[in-house]
Motif scaffolding. Structure first.
Motif, short mmCIF file in Angstrom:
data_model
loop_
_atom_site.label_atom_id
_atom_site.label_comp_id
_atom_site.label_asym_id
_atom_site.label_seq_id
_atom_site.Cartn_x
_atom_site.Cartn_y
_atom_site.Cartn_z
N LYS A 62 0.84 -1.18 0.00
CA LYS A 62 0.00 0.00 0.00
C LYS A 62 0.88 1.24 0.00
O LYS A 62 2.00 1.22 0.52
CB LYS A 62 -0.92 0.01 1.22
CG LYS A 62 -2.01 -1.05 1.16
CD LYS A 62 -2.96 -0.88 2.32
CE LYS A 62 -4.09 -1.91 2.24
NZ LYS A 62 -5.03 -1.78 3.37
N LEU A 63 0.36 2.30 -0.59
CA LEU A 63 1.13 3.53 -0.66
C LEU A 63 1.32 4.10 0.74
O LEU A 63 0.36 4.35 1.45
CB LEU A 63 0.39 4.56 -1.56
CG LEU A 63 1.10 5.89 -1.76
CD1 LEU A 63 2.43 5.71 -2.50
CD2 LEU A 63 0.20 6.85 -2.52
N LYS A 64 2.58 4.28 1.08
CA LYS A 64 2.88 4.83 2.39
C LYS A 64 3.35 6.28 2.26
O LYS A 64 2.89 7.16 2.98
CB LYS A 64 3.96 3.99 3.06
CG LYS A 64 4.25 4.38 4.50
CD LYS A 64 5.22 3.40 5.15
CE LYS A 64 5.46 3.78 6.61
NZ LYS A 64 6.43 2.87 7.26
N TYR A 65 4.26 6.50 1.34
CA TYR A 65 4.78 7.85 1.11
C TYR A 65 4.88 8.10 -0.39
O TYR A 65 4.85 7.17 -1.20
CB TYR A 65 6.17 8.04 1.72
CG TYR A 65 6.22 7.87 3.22
CD1 TYR A 65 5.75 8.90 4.05
CD2 TYR A 65 6.76 6.72 3.80
CE1 TYR A 65 5.79 8.75 5.43
CE2 TYR A 65 6.81 6.57 5.16
CZ TYR A 65 6.33 7.59 5.98
OH TYR A 65 6.38 7.46 7.32
N VAL A 66 5.05 9.35 -0.70
CA VAL A 66 5.37 9.74 -2.08
C VAL A 66 6.65 10.56 -2.01
O VAL A 66 6.69 11.61 -1.36
CB VAL A 66 4.25 10.58 -2.74
CG1 VAL A 66 4.70 11.04 -4.13
CG2 VAL A 66 2.98 9.78 -2.83
N ALA A 67 7.70 10.04 -2.62
CA ALA A 67 8.95 10.80 -2.67
C ALA A 67 8.88 11.76 -3.85
O ALA A 67 8.55 11.36 -4.97
CB ALA A 67 10.13 9.85 -2.82
N VAL A 68 9.17 13.00 -3.56
CA VAL A 68 9.09 14.04 -4.59
C VAL A 68 10.49 14.58 -4.83
O VAL A 68 11.19 14.99 -3.90
CB VAL A 68 8.16 15.18 -4.14
CG1 VAL A 68 8.08 16.24 -5.24
CG2 VAL A 68 6.77 14.65 -3.81
N PHE A 69 10.92 14.54 -6.11
CA PHE A 69 12.22 15.07 -6.49
C PHE A 69 12.00 16.23 -7.45
O PHE A 69 11.25 16.12 -8.43
CB PHE A 69 13.06 13.99 -7.19
CG PHE A 69 13.33 12.80 -6.32
CD1 PHE A 69 14.44 12.78 -5.47
CD2 PHE A 69 12.47 11.71 -6.32
CE1 PHE A 69 14.68 11.68 -4.66
CE2 PHE A 69 12.71 10.61 -5.52
CZ PHE A 69 13.81 10.59 -4.68
N ALA A 70 12.66 17.35 -7.15
CA ALA A 70 12.54 18.54 -8.00
C ALA A 70 13.88 18.80 -8.68
O ALA A 70 14.92 18.84 -8.01
CB ALA A 70 12.11 19.74 -7.17
N TYR A 71 13.85 18.98 -10.01
CA TYR A 71 15.06 19.25 -10.78
C TYR A 71 14.94 20.63 -11.42
O TYR A 71 13.91 20.95 -12.04
CB TYR A 71 15.26 18.20 -11.88
CG TYR A 71 15.31 16.79 -11.36
CD1 TYR A 71 16.49 16.25 -10.89
CD2 TYR A 71 14.15 15.99 -11.34
CE1 TYR A 71 16.54 14.94 -10.41
CE2 TYR A 71 14.19 14.70 -10.87
CZ TYR A 71 15.38 14.17 -10.41
OH TYR A 71 15.41 12.89 -9.94
N ASP A 72 15.96 21.41 -11.29
CA ASP A 72 15.98 22.74 -11.91
C ASP A 72 16.21 22.56 -13.43
O ASP A 72 17.25 22.05 -13.85
CB ASP A 72 17.11 23.57 -11.30
CG ASP A 72 17.13 25.00 -11.85
OD1 ASP A 72 16.28 25.31 -12.72
OD2 ASP A 72 17.99 25.79 -11.42
N ILE A 73 15.23 22.96 -14.21
CA ILE A 73 15.35 22.83 -15.67
C ILE A 73 15.35 24.21 -16.33
O ILE A 73 14.96 24.36 -17.49
CB ILE A 73 14.21 21.95 -16.23
CG1 ILE A 73 12.84 22.52 -15.87
CG2 ILE A 73 14.36 20.51 -15.78
CD1 ILE A 73 11.69 21.83 -16.57
N GLY A 74 15.78 25.22 -15.59
CA GLY A 74 15.81 26.58 -16.12
C GLY A 74 16.67 26.71 -17.37
O GLY A 74 16.27 27.33 -18.36
#
Length: 198
Positions: free
Chosen positions: A47-59
């Motif tokens: 079952k879904l416990k967490y959601v890992a979020v990754f942010a990449y700078d694409i400027g």
């Protein structure tokens, strides 16, 4: 701070099931572009416990993309301009080819016409010398004049085909009108043609 967003991120992931998305953040110093990746973290029960979020700078990528779009527009305009120039060049080339063909045709026609005209001219001169008949003088003069006019028409045709300027010379209109009327009377013997010249 992260914990307060966990329920929302989990709900968003379950609802939309996104793999990644782009987002922009506008602040006082400018606009920043990010690529957001969502990675699910499941518990032992799958079952879904967490959601890992990754942010990449694409400027930089966005800036390059924007520059490429601008370059594409400039390139398309350049292609359209060059295409128009090629079309115009093709039209000019076709015109030049037609003029060249016309010149060759004119030269051929001139050559073919000058031979019989020369024969007519010589025959007229010989008849005039041998006949010594005043009644024929007018007709022979007309023949000689028409041969010269035909030569001038040929010259004009050649000048035109070579794109040369026309030749101008003074003409006696009185004589030209009398000659034209004489030709009309000769072709219309059954009709009476009257004229008055001032």
């Amino acid at each position: 701070a992260v914990e307060q967003y966990e329920p929302w991120l989990k709900k968003a992931y379950e609802t939309l099931n996104p793999q990644s998305c782009e987002c922009s953040l506008r602040i006082a110093t400018g606009v920043y572009h990010f690529l957001i990746d969502f990675t699910p973290i499941l518990d032992q029960g799958e079952k879904l416990k967490y959601v890992a979020v990754f942010a990449y700078d694409i400027g930089d990528f966005k800036k390059t993309e924007h520059d490429l779009q601008n370059e594409k527009k400039v390139f398309e305009k350049l292609i359209m301009k060059r295409t128009d120039e090629l079309v115009r060049a093709k039209i000019d080339l076709e015109k030049a080819q037609r003029l060249s063909d016309l010149g060759q045709l004119a030269a051929t026609v001139a050559h073919e016409l000058r031979n019989p005209l020369a024969a007519i001219h010589i025959a007229g001169v010989n008849i005039k010398k041998k006949a010594n008949n005043p009644a024929l003088e007018g007709h022979l003069s007309t023949i000689q004049k028409k041969v010269l006019e035909s030569e001038q028409i040929i010259n004009n045709l050649l000048f035109y085909s070579r794109l040369k300027s026309p030749h101008f010379e003074p003409v006696d209109l009185h004589e030209a009108i009398l000659e034209s009327l004489g030709a009309c009377q000769a072709r219309s013997v059954d009709r009476e043609i009257g004229f008055h010249l001032d």
